[in-house]
Design a protein around this motif. Structure first.
Motif, short mmCIF file in Angstrom:
data_model
loop_
_atom_site.label_atom_id
_atom_site.label_comp_id
_atom_site.label_asym_id
_atom_site.label_seq_id
_atom_site.Cartn_x
_atom_site.Cartn_y
_atom_site.Cartn_z
N ILE A 155 0.85 -1.20 0.00
CA ILE A 155 0.00 0.00 0.00
C ILE A 155 0.88 1.25 0.00
N GLY A 156 1.99 1.20 0.73
CA GLY A 156 2.86 2.36 0.84
C GLY A 156 3.41 2.83 -0.49
N MET A 157 3.90 1.89 -1.31
CA MET A 157 4.45 2.28 -2.61
C MET A 157 3.38 2.89 -3.51
N ASN A 158 2.20 2.28 -3.52
CA ASN A 158 1.13 2.82 -4.36
C ASN A 158 0.64 4.18 -3.85
N THR A 159 0.64 4.36 -2.53
CA THR A 159 0.26 5.66 -1.97
C THR A 159 1.30 6.71 -2.31
#
Length: 325
Positions: free
Chosen positions: A20-24
């Motif tokens: 989720i962090g990379m996509n955020t």
């Protein structure tokens, strides 16, 4: 005199190199935000972000359970706000390590927000907190069951309660984001069934469910399956909003999809895909129609999921073909 330039604020993403962090981070960069993404042991920076490292994107090695490291990163990068997406691996190392991350890590993030006067802390929670409720759709104000047999249901509920109490005492702006069951680009653990089926379809192989009874999954099991780019956009919209009238928000697709729906969507995207993985029925005790209610996030920031299950699965398989994992 020329007008003073306004420097972009800096958003720290704890767990920024996770799924989720990379996509955020990608979403925040797309809309012009400046981000710091943290790494603990693994460094996975997408090519799209790597090009911006040192300018709009910064990386920082940080153990969130070490208060000195958290304070140092916030101070050095002049952080304005934090998106906290810390979570143990899907197949956790140990219960003790999970407790350390969720208790010490959470306390360190909140204390950093208090000491440095940060604008907002957004906490990555989960729709897993609704597990045990008999039927959806689930609203944010529904009472949650105390019984919490899974890591996610136990720790996320505890995190929300502790964080909101801390925020009230310290006068912090803290919001909990109850994130749907997600799939899409850069998912690595292969823990969830939708990603296994999509990976197999992209490679023209049979999905591996050898860790499940009979090597199959129940066709009627449901979840609020949400394409990760929709989740990232929802996080960005909530975190950057000037004011939020509520302390808890669902970010999901707003609909329940079954394993049968997943297989149907995969076969539509890849006719002839090898998807003989279903067996009749559903897992005993699971919720009926476990969709989340999105009225709150729609009203407060205008969020609408852009992907249906079909368009999300098609986009994911297309991405996997171009970016083999």
């Amino acid at each position: 005199m020329p007008p003073l330039s306004i420097l972009p604020v800096v958003i720290l993403i704890v767990g920024g190199m996770g799924f989720i962090g990379m996509n955020t981070a990608l979403r925040l960069v797309e809309v012009g935000e400046k981000v710091v993404v943290t790494q603990h042991s693994t460094r996975r920076v997408p090519e799209e972000l790597e090009k911006k490292v040192g300018g709009q994107v910064f990386t920082a090695r940080m153990d969130v359970a070490n208060v000195y490291e958290v304070f140092d990163v916030v101070r050095r990068h002049e952080v304005d706000s934090i998106i906290n997406l810390m979570a143990p691996p899907a197949r956790s190392v140990s219960t003790q390590a999970d407790y350390q991350l969720y208790t010490a890590g959470l306390a360190n993030v909140l204390e950093a927000a208090r000491v440095f006067g940060l604008r907002r802390v957004s906490l990555g929670s989960s729709v897993g907190v609704y597990n045990g409720l008999p039927q959806g759709p689930f609203r944010e104000d529904v009472g949650l069951p105390v019984h919490s047999p899974t890591q996610v249901s136990a720790f996320k509920k505890g995190m929300e309660m502790h964080a909101h109490y801390y925020a009230a005492q310290a006068q912090l702006d803290v919001v909990a984001l109850r994130i749907g069951s997600i799939y899409g680009p850069r998912y690595y653990s292969m823990h969830n069934p939708i990603s296994r089926v999509c990976h197999a379809a992209a490679k023209n192989t049979a999905p591996d469910f050898s860790d499940r009874p009979d090597g199959k999954i129940f066709e009627e099991d449901q979840a609020d399956w949400t394409y990760v780019k929709d989740v990232a956009r929802g996080i960005q919209m909530l975190h950057t909003a000037e004011r939020l009238p509520h302390r808890v928000y669902n970010i999901a697709s707003g609909r329940a999809s079954s394993n049968k729906d997943i297989v149907r969507a995969v076969l539509k995207a890849v006719p002839g895909a090898r998807c003989a993985v279903l067996k009749p029925g559903r897992t005993p005790g699971t919720s009926i129609n476990p969709a989340t209610d999105l009225s709150r996030i729609k009203t407060d920031v205008g969020y609408e999921p852009e992907h249906t299950l079909e368009t999300g699965i098609r986009a994911y398989i297309d991405w996997l073909r171009k970016n083999p994992q």
